[in-house]
Design an enzyme around this catalytic site. Structure first.
Site, PDB file in Angstrom:
ATOM      1  N   CYS A 264      -1.601  12.657 -17.072  1.00 42.50           N
ATOM      2  CA  CYS A 264      -2.430  13.716 -17.368  1.00 42.50           C
ATOM      3  C   CYS A 264      -3.752  13.391 -17.260  1.00 42.50           C
ATOM      4  O   CYS A 264      -4.272  12.739 -17.797  1.00 42.50           O
ATOM      5  CB  CYS A 264      -2.081  14.448 -18.718  1.00 42.50           C
TER       6      CYS A 264
ATOM      7  N   GLN B 167       0.950  -1.091  -0.102  1.00 43.06           N
ATOM      8  CA  GLN B 167       0.023   0.172   0.017  1.00 43.06           C
ATOM      9  C   GLN B 167       0.753   1.320  -0.015  1.00 43.06           C
ATOM     10  O   GLN B 167       0.253   2.261  -0.275  1.00 43.06           O
ATOM     11  CB  GLN B 167      -0.937  -0.051   1.345  1.00 43.06           C
TER      12      GLN B 167
ATOM     13  N   CYS C 105       0.368  19.423 -18.116  1.00 43.80           N
ATOM     14  CA  CYS C 105       0.748  18.596 -19.533  1.00 43.80           C
ATOM     15  C   CYS C 105       1.205  19.455 -20.468  1.00 43.80           C
ATOM     16  O   CYS C 105       0.415  20.540 -20.738  1.00 43.80           O
ATOM     17  CB  CYS C 105      -0.400  17.746 -19.791  1.00 43.80           C
TER      18      CYS C 105
ATOM     19  N   CYS D 226      -5.628  14.554 -21.293  1.00 36.57           N
ATOM     20  CA  CYS D 226      -5.445  13.690 -22.424  1.00 36.57           C
ATOM     21  C   CYS D 226      -4.829  12.435 -22.196  1.00 36.57           C
ATOM     22  O   CYS D 226      -4.636  11.676 -23.032  1.00 36.57           O
ATOM     23  CB  CYS D 226      -4.416  14.527 -23.276  1.00 36.57           C
TER      24      CYS D 226
ATOM     25  N   ILE E  38       3.486   4.007  -1.291  1.00 38.76           N
ATOM     26  CA  ILE E  38       3.390   4.746  -2.779  1.00 38.76           C
ATOM     27  C   ILE E  38       4.851   5.290  -3.058  1.00 38.76           C
ATOM     28  O   ILE E  38       5.037   6.029  -3.958  1.00 38.76           O
ATOM     29  CB  ILE E  38       2.309   5.784  -2.825  1.00 38.76           C
ATOM     30  N   ASP E  39       5.813   4.967  -2.312  1.00 36.26           N
ATOM     31  CA  ASP E  39       7.100   5.581  -2.475  1.00 36.26           C
ATOM     32  C   ASP E  39       7.829   4.792  -3.583  1.00 36.26           C
ATOM     33  O   ASP E  39       9.052   5.309  -3.912  1.00 36.26           O
ATOM     34  CB  ASP E  39       7.901   5.597  -1.110  1.00 36.26           C
TER      35      ASP E  39
ATOM     36  N   SER F 218      -1.793  -0.850   9.728  1.00 36.71           N
ATOM     37  CA  SER F 218      -2.584  -0.666  10.708  1.00 36.71           C
ATOM     38  C   SER F 218      -3.727  -1.535  10.249  1.00 36.71           C
ATOM     39  O   SER F 218      -4.818  -1.744  11.160  1.00 36.71           O
ATOM     40  CB  SER F 218      -3.095   0.677  10.797  1.00 36.71           C
TER      41      SER F 218
ATOM     42  N   HIS G 222      -1.930   0.724  -4.412  1.00 33.40           N
ATOM     43  CA  HIS G 222      -2.490   2.052  -4.272  1.00 33.40           C
ATOM     44  C   HIS G 222      -1.555   3.049  -5.223  1.00 33.40           C
ATOM     45  O   HIS G 222      -1.482   4.321  -4.876  1.00 33.40           O
ATOM     46  CB  HIS G 222      -2.424   2.741  -2.854  1.00 33.40           C
TER      47      HIS G 222
ATOM     48  N   GLY H 161       4.088  -4.024   8.879  1.00 31.14           N
ATOM     49  CA  GLY H 161       4.032  -2.558   8.997  1.00 31.14           C
ATOM     50  C   GLY H 161       2.839  -1.998   8.628  1.00 31.14           C
ATOM     51  O   GLY H 161       2.870  -1.007   7.745  1.00 31.14           O
TER      52      GLY H 161
END
Length: 398
Positions: free
Chosen positions: A112, A84, A135, A115, A86-87, A231, A104, A229
């Site tokens: 964009c 989960q 864009c 487009c 996003i890094d 919850s 995620h 790691g």
């Protein structure tokens, strides 16, 4: 597992949502930072936060936990990572990209909103530093995108939308620097000018269907599940604990015990290794490798066992013999009924047929991971889904 890298978690006492100065950003509540409607209204708060906190910085390096996952991959012990986060640090640590499913999304790419042109994070880095990335792809005939470009202020303004979060009258005032209506910056003549959004799943967006497909493919291949790691408070990924076959061991690596329900039963773990994830994963690696890396690595975290001074009042129905304690374990017992209760599931559910948000009752496939139907679509679609062989059960969305 990215907290030790300098990236805050979201929901802990010291996490992002409890410490974000959302008024300064012009938001009505902390959760609006990752709300798709709030972003569509005005992307400045989000991109300001990213810029101030180096959230997508290439200077952030993987933690020992990320390196542990890469080590498992090299040992041919890793089937898949469903993250989960996003890094993108799993990939940076060396995990085969084919084995990572970003539930995620991630900051490694962007799209964009107008487009649908695709960007790598490095392509928009200078725009992010300057403000809101837009864009610059040239729109050719029939909506095709090209890379050529000349300057104009002719920009299509995004339609007004409202956050899906509840707002109060005391939260309605924006900060001075965010109060004026948002107008995208000018772009070169003939270019798209649409707002660029990172390839992460915001609250209110549907998860990629690829996630469910991969989970169903992995269902019979997995011989163990490590939950690390988290919850376990964000559906639908929290459902994974109860989705996989009951006969495979479930291992929790976390600072404290977390649980979810499967229908009316609490899903217990076969083993709980409580402590700082970096220390626990290093101890596991040392044990499997039969080596001690402490003398070689100055950043090595101790994986030694610690004792319980709270007499097991923090166990939350988990058998004591299934728990090992390491440095960093949180053993505080709940003091109220609210703390003792399982965390609420933060989720907006979309129908997998009409793709509209489901309100009230939803019909969930008992065989598929995260295949849900609204009441309008269920009577017809349940007859054709999996040739009518799968059963559904009714759940409420709130």
């Amino acid at each position: 597992i990215s907290v030790s890298c300098g990236i805050p978690d979201f929901r802990s006492k010291d996490g992002l949502y409890n410490n974000l100065n959302y008024h300064e950003l012009g938001l009505t509540c902390a959760e609006d930072l990752f709300d798709i409607n709030a972003f569509s209204d005005d992307p400045r708060p989000f991109w300001t936060f990213v810029r101030r906190n180096n959230f997508a910085s290439d200077k952030i390096v993987p933690s020992a936990s990320h390196l542990f996952l890469a080590w498992l991959d090299r040992q041919h012990m890793l089937l898949r990572i469903y993250t989960q986060n996003i890094d993108g640090l799993e990939s940076q640590a060396g995990v085969d990209e084919e084995k990572i499913v970003y539930a995620h999304g991630s900051f490694t790419g962007a799209t964009c909103m107008k487009c649908k042109a695709k960007y790598q994070s490095s392509e928009i880095a200078s725009d992010v530093k300057a403000g809101v990335p837009v864009c610059h792809r040239r729109i050719a005939k029939k909506g095709k995108v090209s890379r050529n470009a000349t300057k104009t202020n002719s920009i299509e303004i995004p339609p007004e939308r409202r956050s899906s979060r509840k707002r109060t009258s005391t939260q309605s005032t924006l900060s001075n620097n965010m109060a004026e209506k948002f107008y995208p910056p000018p772009v070169e003549k003939g270019c798209c000018g649409g707002i660029i959004k990172p390839n992460i799943t915001f609250f209110g967006e549907k998860l990629d269907n690829n996630i469910s497909r991969r989970l169903e493919e992995d269902y019979k291949k997995a011989d163990a599940l490590i939950v690390m790691g988290t919850s376990l408070s964000v559906a639908p990924m929290s459902k994974l604990v109860g989705f996989l076959p009951e006969n495979i061991p479930r291992i929790l690596i976390n600072r404290d015990i977390v649980q979810v329900r499967k229908q009316d039963e609490i899903c217990l773990f076969d083993a709980c290794l409580l402590g700082n994830c970096d220390a626990v994963t290093q101890a596991i690696k040392d044990k499997i490798s039969n080596t001690d890396t402490k003398s070689k690595d100055k950043n090595h975290q101790s994986g030694r066992l610690v004792t319980d001074d709270n007499n097991g009042t923090w166990l939350k129905n988990q058998p004591r013999e299934s728990v090992l304690l390491f440095e960093g374990a949180l053993l505080s017992a709940p003091t109220t009924k609210e703390e003792a209760a399982l965390p609420p599931q933060n989720v907006v559910v979309h129908c997998d047929h009409c793709e509209n948000e489901i309100k009230g009752n939803m019909f969930c496939c008992k065989s598929c991971f995260d295949f849900d139907l609204c009441g309008d679509c269920y009577p017809e679609v349940n007859l054709t889904h999996a040739a009518g062989k799968h059963e559904f059960e009714i759940e409420r969305t709130s």
